[in-house]
Design a protein around this motif. Structure first.
Motif, short mmCIF file in Angstrom:
data_model
loop_
_atom_site.label_atom_id
_atom_site.label_comp_id
_atom_site.label_asym_id
_atom_site.label_seq_id
_atom_site.Cartn_x
_atom_site.Cartn_y
_atom_site.Cartn_z
N LEU A 146 0.83 -1.21 0.00
CA LEU A 146 0.00 0.00 0.00
C LEU A 146 0.87 1.26 0.00
N ALA A 147 1.98 1.23 0.74
CA ALA A 147 2.89 2.37 0.75
C ALA A 147 3.52 2.56 -0.62
N MET B 281 -5.09 4.97 0.03
CA MET B 281 -3.96 4.21 0.56
C MET B 281 -3.52 4.76 1.92
N LEU B 282 -3.48 6.09 2.03
CA LEU B 282 -3.10 6.71 3.30
C LEU B 282 -4.08 6.37 4.41
N GLU B 283 -5.36 6.41 4.09
CA GLU B 283 -6.38 6.11 5.09
C GLU B 283 -6.33 4.65 5.53
N SER B 284 -5.84 3.77 4.66
CA SER B 284 -5.71 2.37 5.02
C SER B 284 -4.48 2.12 5.88
N ILE B 285 -3.43 2.88 5.63
CA ILE B 285 -2.19 2.74 6.41
C ILE B 285 -2.35 3.38 7.78
N PHE B 286 -2.92 4.59 7.80
CA PHE B 286 -3.15 5.31 9.06
C PHE B 286 -4.66 5.37 9.30
N ARG C 15 -6.76 6.30 11.54
CA ARG C 15 -7.50 7.42 12.13
C ARG C 15 -7.33 8.74 11.38
N ILE C 16 -6.72 8.69 10.21
CA ILE C 16 -6.47 9.93 9.47
C ILE C 16 -7.78 10.50 8.94
N ASN C 17 -7.89 11.82 8.97
CA ASN C 17 -9.08 12.52 8.46
C ASN C 17 -9.10 12.51 6.94
N ARG C 18 -10.32 12.40 6.35
CA ARG C 18 -10.45 12.34 4.90
C ARG C 18 -9.89 13.58 4.21
#
Length: 359
Positions: free
Chosen positions: A89-90, A295-300, A302-305
């Motif tokens: 994913l990264a 991809m970022l939301e899947s890795i982190f 709790r990240i905001n959209r």
């Protein structure tokens, strides 16, 4: 058109996204290198490589489509494990940022040199990213709806251009020499590699309706792109000749200056063609930002959209600026050459998922 609000894309939208996002960028970036390699037979290379990619994508989507009933991110973690899934994913995030940034830099240069010299490349890039931010924030369904309109407009306009230009084609120029035949297969591999960016397809696949029709939509979309690129390359070589085409930055776009519109409807035809390419680049940029943010939301978790989309836009713009710097274009272009390797990374999760379910 599909106007449901289910955060999914229909088969027509799936095909439209592929055509609208990849037709413009491949029409600009692919023919130049292929003409240098295959000469007058470049259009044959484009067709062979594109057809091979179309068939391969059809087979792979047919095999994996029914079994990917969840998101790509979940499939990556469930089939590869947390560590390898994180790496994949990264890698996808980094790749979409690099590829999207490279294509954005090409668009920004084209806007500056062919459409409006008073508009700097940087300003053009920021403007496209700003609009892409809003589209990506609305989600995949917004990208799909816009792509349906864009794909139809692009294909109708291109068909019109081809009909006007076809009678003036020099068939003698298009006949490959014995030396050029040796480069046709190499050019076909380059064409296949250029379309390998369609690894995006496997990330988008779970977002649509996962039936066997998805494979047909993918095959039809890439076959349309292949035919258009092949014919466009043939027109460019016929218009400029092999040697002059090699010296052109964007032979398919610049060929428009030599197309005679009935009644002199348009004075600077290449500006009109560039406009359609910019529209295609906007779709690709929106798609790249959307995929990167997911991809970022899947890795982190709790990240905001909004924050994930902002970070994705910033990453894409960073690589665009790297390409716009003096000497940076060649550096980013060399990274772009790893399309084929990243294609393999993108299909790793669905393939492993299929193999595991068969056991």
């Amino acid at each position: 058109m599909n106007f449901s609000c289910n955060n999914k894309i229909s088969h027509n939208q799936f095909a439209a996204v592929i055509i609208a996002a990849f037709l413009g960028c491949t029409a600009v970036s692919a023919p130049l290198g292929i003409i240098e390699t295959a000469g007058g037979g470049a259009y044959i290379s484009v067709f062979l490589g594109g057809f091979a990619a179309s068939v391969l994508f059809y087979v792979l989507v047919r095999l994996t489509g029914k079994r990917m009933d969840n998101s790509y991110e979940n499939a990556a973690y469930s089939s590869l494990g947390k560590v390898l899934g994180f790496i994949v994913l990264a890698s996808v995030f980094a790749y979409t940022s690099v590829y999207g940034g490279f294509q954005l830099s090409t668009t920004a240069r084209m806007v500056h040199f062919t459409m409006e010299k008073s508009v700097s490349s940087l300003f053009a890039a920021i403007l496209i990213v700003f609009v892409a931010f809003y589209t990506a924030l609305r989600g995949r369904e917004c990208v799909g709806r816009i792509s349906e309109i864009a794909a139809v407009l692009m294909l109708v306009f291109i068909l019109f251009i081809f009909v006007l230009s076809a009678p003036s084609m020099d068939l003698i120029t298009l006949k490959p020499t014995p030396d050029e035949w040796r480069g046709i297969l190499k050019g076909a591999f380059m064409s296949f590699s250029a379309l390998s960016v369609a690894g995006y397809v496997f990330i988008m696949l779970p977002e649509g309706e996962n039936t066997k029709n998805a494979a047909l939509s993918v095959f039809a979309a890439f076959l349309i792109i292949t035919v258009v690129l092949s014919f466009g390359t043939a027109l460019a070589v016929s218009c400029f000749g092999v040697e002059e085409s090699k010296r052109k930055l964007w032979p398919v776009i610049q060929m428009m200056n030599y197309t005679e519109f009935p009644g002199s409807l348009v004075e600077r035809q290449e500006v009109l063609m560039s406009g359609f390419y910019v529209f295609s680049s906007f779709i690709l940029t929106s798609l790249s930002v959307h995929i990167s943010s997911v991809m970022l939301e899947s890795i982190f978790k709790r990240i905001n959209r909004v924050f994930s989309v902002l970070v994705s836009c910033a990453a894409l713009l960073f690589f665009c600026l790297c390409a716009l710097r003096k000497g940076g274009f060649d550096a980013v272009y060399s990274i772009y050459g790893f399309n084929l390797a990243m294609y393999g990374v993108m299909i790793l999760a669905p393939v492993v998922s299929v193999l595991r379910r068969k056991k």
